[in-house]
Write an enzyme that holds these catalytic residues in place. Structure first.
Site, PDB file in Angstrom:
ATOM      1  N   HIS A 165       0.869  -1.182   0.000  1.00  0.00           N
ATOM      2  CA  HIS A 165       0.000   0.000   0.000  1.00  0.00           C
ATOM      3  C   HIS A 165       0.905   1.231   0.000  1.00  0.00           C
ATOM      4  CE1 HIS A 165      -2.798   2.943   1.808  1.00  0.00           C
ATOM      5  NE2 HIS A 165      -3.787   2.130   1.479  1.00  0.00           N
ATOM      6  N   ASP A 207       3.020  -4.195   8.177  1.00  0.00           N
ATOM      7  CA  ASP A 207       1.770  -3.467   7.957  1.00  0.00           C
ATOM      8  C   ASP A 207       0.649  -4.495   8.154  1.00  0.00           C
ATOM      9  OD1 ASP A 207      -0.533  -2.406   6.926  1.00  0.00           O
ATOM     10  OD2 ASP A 207       0.373  -1.634   5.082  1.00  0.00           O
ATOM     11  N   GLN A 216      -4.625  -4.979   7.162  1.00  0.00           N
ATOM     12  CA  GLN A 216      -5.654  -5.881   6.622  1.00  0.00           C
ATOM     13  C   GLN A 216      -5.739  -7.201   7.370  1.00  0.00           C
ATOM     14  OE1 GLN A 216      -7.929  -5.227   4.366  1.00  0.00           O
ATOM     15  NE2 GLN A 216      -7.153  -3.250   3.670  1.00  0.00           N
ATOM     16  N   LYS A 245     -10.413  -0.605  10.715  1.00  0.00           N
ATOM     17  CA  LYS A 245     -10.562  -1.812   9.898  1.00  0.00           C
ATOM     18  C   LYS A 245     -10.828  -3.041  10.755  1.00  0.00           C
ATOM     19  CE  LYS A 245      -7.339  -0.125   6.393  1.00  0.00           C
ATOM     20  NZ  LYS A 245      -7.985   0.198   5.136  1.00  0.00           N
ATOM     21  N   CYS A 251      -4.667   2.414  -3.681  1.00  0.00           N
ATOM     22  CA  CYS A 251      -3.378   2.911  -3.141  1.00  0.00           C
ATOM     23  C   CYS A 251      -2.257   1.930  -3.434  1.00  0.00           C
ATOM     24  CB  CYS A 251      -3.478   3.206  -1.645  1.00  0.00           C
ATOM     25  SG  CYS A 251      -4.558   4.562  -1.258  1.00  0.00           S
TER      26      CYS A 251
HETATM   27  N1  PMP Z   1      -1.883  -0.599   4.583  1.00  0.00           N
HETATM   28  C1  PMP Z   1      -2.834  -1.363   4.045  1.00  0.00           C
HETATM   29  C2  PMP Z   1      -2.489  -2.745   3.586  1.00  0.00           C
HETATM   30  C3  PMP Z   1      -4.138  -0.876   3.922  1.00  0.00           C
HETATM   31  O1  PMP Z   1      -5.088  -1.619   3.365  1.00  0.00           O
HETATM   32  C4  PMP Z   1      -4.414   0.441   4.383  1.00  0.00           C
HETATM   33  C5  PMP Z   1      -5.810   1.025   4.254  1.00  0.00           C
HETATM   34  N2  PMP Z   1      -6.403   0.856   3.010  1.00  0.00           N
HETATM   35  C6  PMP Z   1      -3.383   1.180   4.950  1.00  0.00           C
HETATM   36  C7  PMP Z   1      -2.129   0.640   5.038  1.00  0.00           C
HETATM   37  C8  PMP Z   1      -3.604   2.570   5.465  1.00  0.00           C
HETATM   38  O2  PMP Z   1      -4.458   2.553   6.568  1.00  0.00           O
HETATM   39  P1  PMP Z   1      -5.020   3.921   7.177  1.00  0.00           P
HETATM   40  O3  PMP Z   1      -5.628   4.655   6.018  1.00  0.00           O
HETATM   41  O4  PMP Z   1      -6.039   3.475   8.178  1.00  0.00           O
HETATM   42  O5  PMP Z   1      -3.865   4.637   7.782  1.00  0.00           O
END
Ligand code: PMP
Length: 412
Positions: free
Chosen positions: A123, A203, A206, A229, A369
């Site tokens: 991401h 990270d 998910q 999430k 993203c």
């Molecule tokens: N890493 C991953 C794998 C994600 O799916 C996301 C959210 N789509 C993020 C980071 C970023 O999370 P946040 O927007 O809650 O900071």
């Protein structure tokens, strides 16, 4: 232990509504999850009864707020099996957590010639902070390749062996890909990184609310995740850091609440976690995050993972029968998280999402993203259905019907 999604649905008020005249089917859990009544109640209770600033007050409300906030820290520590609640730092979410490590750790440890390793399917939140940190230090950013035309082969483990040299000072990787659904072997990644002395950053955005996660068993140094999430509120997240590492780091953000002593010219820092939580923290959302941990543990993360897996298999089976569909990520039957990304040659993802919305179904379409990954796969965007503990096979049937309608429309 298996999970009864119908019983669980009763705990989520938002699910019981119609969208465009149809019962809502919420399949956008990869973007954010819905909140159970217990989490909503925790927020209301805090603001109705306990709201006050923490740590600096000696009155009843401040003490209750402080107990609630520090209790939430201990609850989150238990949720991830951290050895010490002081290893849990509250942040705004995954993005901020990764930025804290990239700025604090990166500034202190990265030098010219060093390597920061990550993967080709991160991401943006686990890519751009490392681009910035590497650039500032004169270090190099390298990537573990993704195998397969649809990313179905997962990370190239043989290449990882070659890439993990003693020059690698930090290895940052996702646990679960938000676009592919790939589940990375995080304990193995950490073991291999440790062998060359590299610090690891996971990270877990998910994964944390979807499957068991034990920081000690995994053997990681830093972990980032978001409350929203995992059935918790927005605006709150966690950076887990191994205590020995946190103690050697300076804060990346400074101000009130983090200091032992201040003169006109200088300041000294409290230990972690306070050192990394400058200013008034997000007390209410931290407390409600603790409630989300209670909720998920009462259901059981093993049961949630099994449910996600069952739904992903069911969706793969249903969707692969659609003409012209290209499904991204692990092949049918292989383990994948509870999400399925797909593309049609002649129908744009935004049309898919718009049509699905007409049928009361919430999907996500776009680059998720993951722009460099999209380019690698030769796609501009995908549509993504992402599942959670309250989703059912009947909802996937509705998705498949809706997609048939879209395909008919564009064929006609
Ligand atoms: N890493 C991953 C794998 C994600 O799916 C996301 C959210 N789509 C993020 C980071 C970023 O999370 P946040 O927007 O809650 O900071």
């Amino acid at each position: 232990m298996s999970l009864d999604p119908q019983k669980i649905r009763a705990d989520f008020p938002i699910l019981h509504q119609q969208v465009n005249g149809k019962p809502l089917v919420y399949l956008d859990n990869g973007a954010t999850s819905q909140k159970p009544r217990a989490v909503i109640d925790a927020l209301v209770r805090y603001y109705e009864r306990d709201n006050s600033n923490v740590h600096r007050g000696l009155h009843a409300l401040s003490m209750r707020a402080t107990d609630g906030y520090e209790g939430a820290r201990a609850r989150v520590a238990k949720f991830i099996n951290a050895a010490d609640p002081a290893e849990v730092i509250f942040t705004r979410g995954t993005t901020e957590s990764i930025n804290v490590v990239a700025r604090s750790w990166g500034h202190a440890h990265l030098k010219p010639g060093d390597v920061v390793l990550t993967t080709e399917f991160e991401h943006h939140s686990n890519l751009i902070p490392w681009q910035q940190a590497a650039r500032a230090a004169g270090a190099t950013l390298k990537f573990v390749p993704l195998l397969g035309v649809d990313g179905e082969g997962g990370p190239d483990l043989a290449a990882l062996d070659t890439l993990l040299t003693p020059q690698v000072k930090l290895f940052a990787f996702t646990h679960v890909s938000n676009t592919l659904g790939t589940i990375n072997p995080v304990a193995e990644f950490c073991r291999r990184a440790r062998a060359v002395g590299a610090v690891t950053v996971i990270d877990a955005a998910q994964s944390i609310g979807h499957m068991p996660f034990d920081v000690q068993q995994i053997g990681c140094d830093f972990v980032a995740f978001s409350g929203h999430k995992m059935c918790g509120p927005t605006g709150i997240g966690v950076l887990y850091g191994r205590r020995a590492l946190l103690e050697k780091l300076a804060p990346d953000e400074t101000g009130g609440g983090i200091v032992v002593s201040v003169t006109y010219q200088d300041a000294t820092w409290k230990p972690a976690p306070e050192r990394f939580e400058a200013g008034t923290p997000n007390v209410a959302d931290a407390i409600a995050l603790g409630t989300a941990c209670d909720y998920l543990d009462a259901v059981g993360r093993e049961a949630i993972a099994a449910h996600d897996d069952q739904l992903a298999r069911y969706a793969m089976d249903k969707l692969s029968a659609l003409p012209g569909i290209r499904i991204i990520g692990p092949r049918a039957g292989s383990p994948r998280s509870g999400l399925v990304s797909f593309a049609f040659e002649h129908v744009h993802a935004h049309d898919v999402v718009t049509f699905a919305n007409e049928d009361g179904i919430a999907l996500r379409g776009g680059h998720h993203c993951n722009q460099p990954l999209m380019r690698k796969l030769g796609l501009a965007s995908t549509s993504r259905a992402s599942f959670y503990l309250y989703n059912t096979e009947e909802e996937i049937d509705r998705l498949a019907k809706s997609l048939e309608r879209i395909l008919k429309f564009f064929a006609g």
